[in-house]
Design an enzyme around this catalytic site. Structure first.
Site, PDB file in Angstrom:
ATOM      1  N   LEU A  62       0.819  -1.275   0.102  1.00  0.00           N
ATOM      2  CA  LEU A  62      -0.074   0.022  -0.009  1.00  0.00           C
ATOM      3  C   LEU A  62       0.812   1.070  -0.075  1.00  0.00           C
ATOM      4  O   LEU A  62       1.938   1.169   0.361  1.00  0.00           O
ATOM      5  CB  LEU A  62      -0.904   0.150   1.207  1.00  0.00           C
ATOM      6  CG  LEU A  62      -1.996  -1.147   1.062  1.00  0.00           C
ATOM      7  CD1 LEU A  62      -2.483  -1.307   2.664  1.00  0.00           C
ATOM      8  CD2 LEU A  62      -2.987  -0.945   0.102  1.00  0.00           C
ATOM      9  N   CYS A 112       4.048   7.324  -4.625  1.00  0.00           N
ATOM     10  CA  CYS A 112       4.915   8.471  -3.953  1.00  0.00           C
ATOM     11  C   CYS A 112       6.173   7.772  -3.248  1.00  0.00           C
ATOM     12  O   CYS A 112       7.192   8.154  -3.571  1.00  0.00           O
ATOM     13  CB  CYS A 112       3.963   9.068  -2.945  1.00  0.00           C
ATOM     14  SG  CYS A 112       4.931  10.095  -1.827  1.00  0.00           S
ATOM     15  N   CYS A 155       7.818  10.718  -5.275  1.00  0.00           N
ATOM     16  CA  CYS A 155       8.055  11.768  -4.316  1.00  0.00           C
ATOM     17  C   CYS A 155       9.277  11.337  -3.409  1.00  0.00           C
ATOM     18  O   CYS A 155      10.394  12.234  -3.353  1.00  0.00           O
ATOM     19  CB  CYS A 155       7.059  11.969  -3.246  1.00  0.00           C
ATOM     20  SG  CYS A 155       5.339  11.903  -3.502  1.00  0.00           S
ATOM     21  N   HIS A 175       6.787   0.875   2.339  1.00  0.00           N
ATOM     22  CA  HIS A 175       5.670   0.063   1.965  1.00  0.00           C
ATOM     23  C   HIS A 175       5.343  -1.000   3.125  1.00  0.00           C
ATOM     24  O   HIS A 175       4.113  -1.154   3.366  1.00  0.00           O
ATOM     25  CB  HIS A 175       6.416  -1.016   0.663  1.00  0.00           C
ATOM     26  CG  HIS A 175       6.447  -0.201  -0.394  1.00  0.00           C
ATOM     27  ND1 HIS A 175       6.379   1.172  -0.764  1.00  0.00           N
ATOM     28  CD2 HIS A 175       7.574  -0.683  -1.501  1.00  0.00           C
ATOM     29  CE1 HIS A 175       7.084   1.436  -1.768  1.00  0.00           C
ATOM     30  NE2 HIS A 175       7.591   0.408  -2.165  1.00  0.00           N
ATOM     31  N   PHE A 217      14.382  32.006  16.800  1.00  0.00           N
ATOM     32  CA  PHE A 217      15.488  32.484  16.076  1.00  0.00           C
ATOM     33  C   PHE A 217      16.797  31.630  16.223  1.00  0.00           C
ATOM     34  O   PHE A 217      17.074  31.203  17.209  1.00  0.00           O
ATOM     35  CB  PHE A 217      15.647  34.000  16.605  1.00  0.00           C
ATOM     36  CG  PHE A 217      16.844  34.453  15.861  1.00  0.00           C
ATOM     37  CD1 PHE A 217      16.212  35.355  14.389  1.00  0.00           C
ATOM     38  CD2 PHE A 217      17.936  34.806  16.097  1.00  0.00           C
ATOM     39  CE1 PHE A 217      17.530  35.937  13.752  1.00  0.00           C
ATOM     40  CE2 PHE A 217      19.059  35.389  15.444  1.00  0.00           C
ATOM     41  CZ  PHE A 217      18.721  36.023  14.130  1.00  0.00           C
TER      42      PHE A 217
END
Ligand code: FAD
Ligand code: NAP
Length: 522
Positions: free
Chosen positions: A78, A82, A87, A137, A500
């Site tokens: 599944l 990607c 990706c 996966h 910062f």
């Protein structure tokens, strides 16, 4: 075809890794992974055809709402394209591009090795990806079964029989609603020689690359995929020629941001040919690609190369559903849906890349979730007309909202807050200095990034935000949400607490201006 019934077994993540690896490497092992709850006598509320991001997230949401679902997926895992070829490899390659830019910029200085004239292995990185890609996966197979209680059939193609029936591995399943989540595929290139060995797209690159490309690479296309892969190839030290039929990076809305990103790519050696049309890909004596011929505004050219990459976009996998069910498609072949993700055929939904651009993970997952909410009886509405966006060069380029040019066309009083403050008169300013650009800030200031807020001076609201650097995506996800929920003003930004040094200097810069009744550029 045999059925591997895992319903009553517990498979750990390591075991899943080994099984998926085996099934991917052995096409002759046609075991169908069968995780179907035959003890549940309820009708399925939805069958998801395709178990990528869209199908899996849609399923998880429907299950969480108490519905019954089934995913049918032809791969043995599944998660879809990607993590397998889109990706995730691109993010590995983009990280390598950023690392190599740093190493090349400081070649022989500090602790950096001498990179002069050095070509690094491209195949090694592709192999690294291939060797590790089943880990996500395995996690998704495990999570979906053991933690999300999803039913699924893997490693078998599903066939649409009708709006309420799908067949897989010889068994017919019926459902109240059918959700099409079949993804997309690379757009083919209609040019002689485009099918020669040595011509790759994002899929075949990770499946088929079995040699070390030479010192010259040709990339065709000028949008995200082409730019991301082109920047990676170039960072390995190869001459990289990008053939762009129109202009590159049209997707980046702010002109100054686009220029900064493209100038830095060119500075790294990427050759970008605008208005180029590939006329032929020529094979050498062994049948492998050897030359690319193209027309540019200044005439005909040819370049010798053994490696061509096509980044031409994707086509939605909608043809089968259009033929069998009659769902309506737009001119680009994308499934037409309403804001509830319903197609033109009653009880049939479509989600993810099947809906066309933007083909992005947020839309895949969210459209799946919205289809499920609707199927489970909720009155929902999802349109994706505005969203935050990004791509990678050797940097990360992130944005939302209007570019400065668009803002000036639509608003009377526009100001900008940006760093460095004056790109026209030089970029040799050691700001923005921030995480992962500190070395640049001190030793190569013009490479330390660019960032900009576009502000409506009348309402004091941010109209758009733009960033070239590293690490800003997270901030943009949340800033965009404030932007969408009625807008964020310079004054509200000035009230926030910055951590910062931070990748976006928007808070501290806004605080410098927020005291003024009349906003001016900064
Ligand atoms: C190079 C590249 C890089 C990308 N990078 C990013 C990124 O960084 N961030 C981002 O947000 N997006 C990125 N994307 C886009 C993202 O990958 C897609 O939008 C997303 O994967 C789409 O999910 P999906 O579920 O719609 O399709 P997929 O994930 O493709 O899932 C469709 C599934 O359906 C299955 N299937 C199809 N037909 C059948 C059938 N008949 N029976 C059974 N199964 C079937 C397929 O096997 C597949 O698993 C990138 C895309 C590319 C090409
Ligand atoms: N988030 C990410 O990092 C990421 C990464 C990759 C892909 N994606 C998604 O995946 C989808 C595809 O992206 P993409 O960049 O591959 O495709 P794209 O955005 O559709 O762009 C395709 C590029 O190829 C060019 N092109 C198309 N056909 C061509 C032809 N026949 N000859 C020459 N050039 C041609 C286009 O030129 P024109 O501009 O002239 O049409 C454009 O430059 C998008 O929806 C994108 O959002 C996301």
């Amino acid at each position: 075809m045999t059925t591997w019934d895992i319903r009553d077994s517990y498979l750990g993540i390591g075991q899943w890794e080994r099984e998926i690896e085996h099934l991917l490497d052995h096409a002759d092992d046609d075991r169908v992974v069968w995780n179907v709850d035959d003890t549940d006598t309820r009708e399925y509320d939805a069958i998801f055809l395709g178990g990528g991001a869209a199908g899996r997230f849609g399923s998880a949401f429907l299950r969480a709402r108490g519905g019954r679902q089934l995913i049918i997926e032809r791969w043995p895992f599944l998660g879809g394209s990607c993590p397998h070829n889109a990706c995730v490899p691109h993010h590995l390659f983009s990280e390598v591009a950023a690392e190599l830019m740093l190493a090349r910029t400081f070649s022989g200085r500090f602790w950096f090795p001498d990179m002069d004239g050095r070509i690094t292995s491209l195949k090694e990185i592709v192999d690294l990806f291939r060797a590790g890609r089943v880990a996500p996966h395995a996690i998704m197979n495990f999570q979906s079964k053991e933690q999300l209680d999803l039913e699924y059939v893997l490693n078998a193609e599903g066939t649409i029989v009708g709006p309420h029936t799908v067949e897989v591995a010889g068994r017919r399943f019926t459902t109240r609603k059918l959700v099409l989540a079949m993804g997309s595929r690379p757009r083919p290139f209609d040019v002689p020689g485009a099918d020669l060995p040595g011509v790759f797209d994002y899929e075949t690159l990770v499946e088929d690359l079995d040699y070390e490309p030479g010192d010259t690479v040709v990339v065709v296309g000028g949008s995200k995929t082409a730019v991301e892969y082109g920047s990676f190839f170039s960072a390995t030290g190869r001459r990289t020629i990008m053939l762009v039929r129109d202009r590159p990076l049209k997707i980046v809305p702010d002109g100054e941001t686009r220029r900064y990103a493209l100038d830095r790519m060119r500075e790294q050696g990427v050759e970008i040919v605008e208005g180029a049309e590939v006329t032929e890909v020529v094979g050498g004596p062994t049948g492998h690609v050897s030359t690319v011929r193209y027309l540019a505004p200044d005439g005909a050219h040819s370049v010798d190369t053994d490696f061509v990459f096509l980044g031409l976009g994707e086509l939605p996998n909608t043809e089968v559903a259009a033929e069998t069910l009659g769902i309506k498609l737009d001119a680009k072949g994308s499934a037409i849906v309403n804001p509830q993700m319903q197609t033109s055929v009653p009880d049939v939904y479509a989600i993810g890349d099947m809906l066309g651009a933007p083909m992005e993970m947020f839309k895949a997952r969210k459209s799946g979730m919205y289809a499920s909410r609707h199927i489970m009886g909720e009155d929902v509405h999802y349109v994706y007309d505005e969203y935050p966006d990004f791509l990678h060069t050797h940097y990360e380029v992130t944005w939302f909202g209007l570019g400065e040019e668009q803002a000036r066309e639509t608003h009377d009083a526009v100001i900008t807050i940006k760093m460095p403050p004056d790109t026209e008169h030089g970029l040799d300013v050691a700001l923005p200095a921030t995480d992962r650009t500190m070395l640049y800030a001190f030793a190569k200031p013009h490479m330390s990034g660019f960032q900009k807020l576009v502000v409506d001076a009348t309402t004091r609201r941010v109209l758009g935000a733009h960033h070239v650097g590293y690490g800003a995506k997270d901030a943009f996800q949340y800033l965009f949400e404030l932007h969408r929920r009625g807008g964020i003003t310079v004054d509200q930004l000035a009230e926030m607490d910055e951590l910062f040094l931070n990748p976006t200097h928007f808070i501290q810069l806004s605080r410098l201006r927020a005291g003024a009744a009349d906003l001016r550029d900064l």
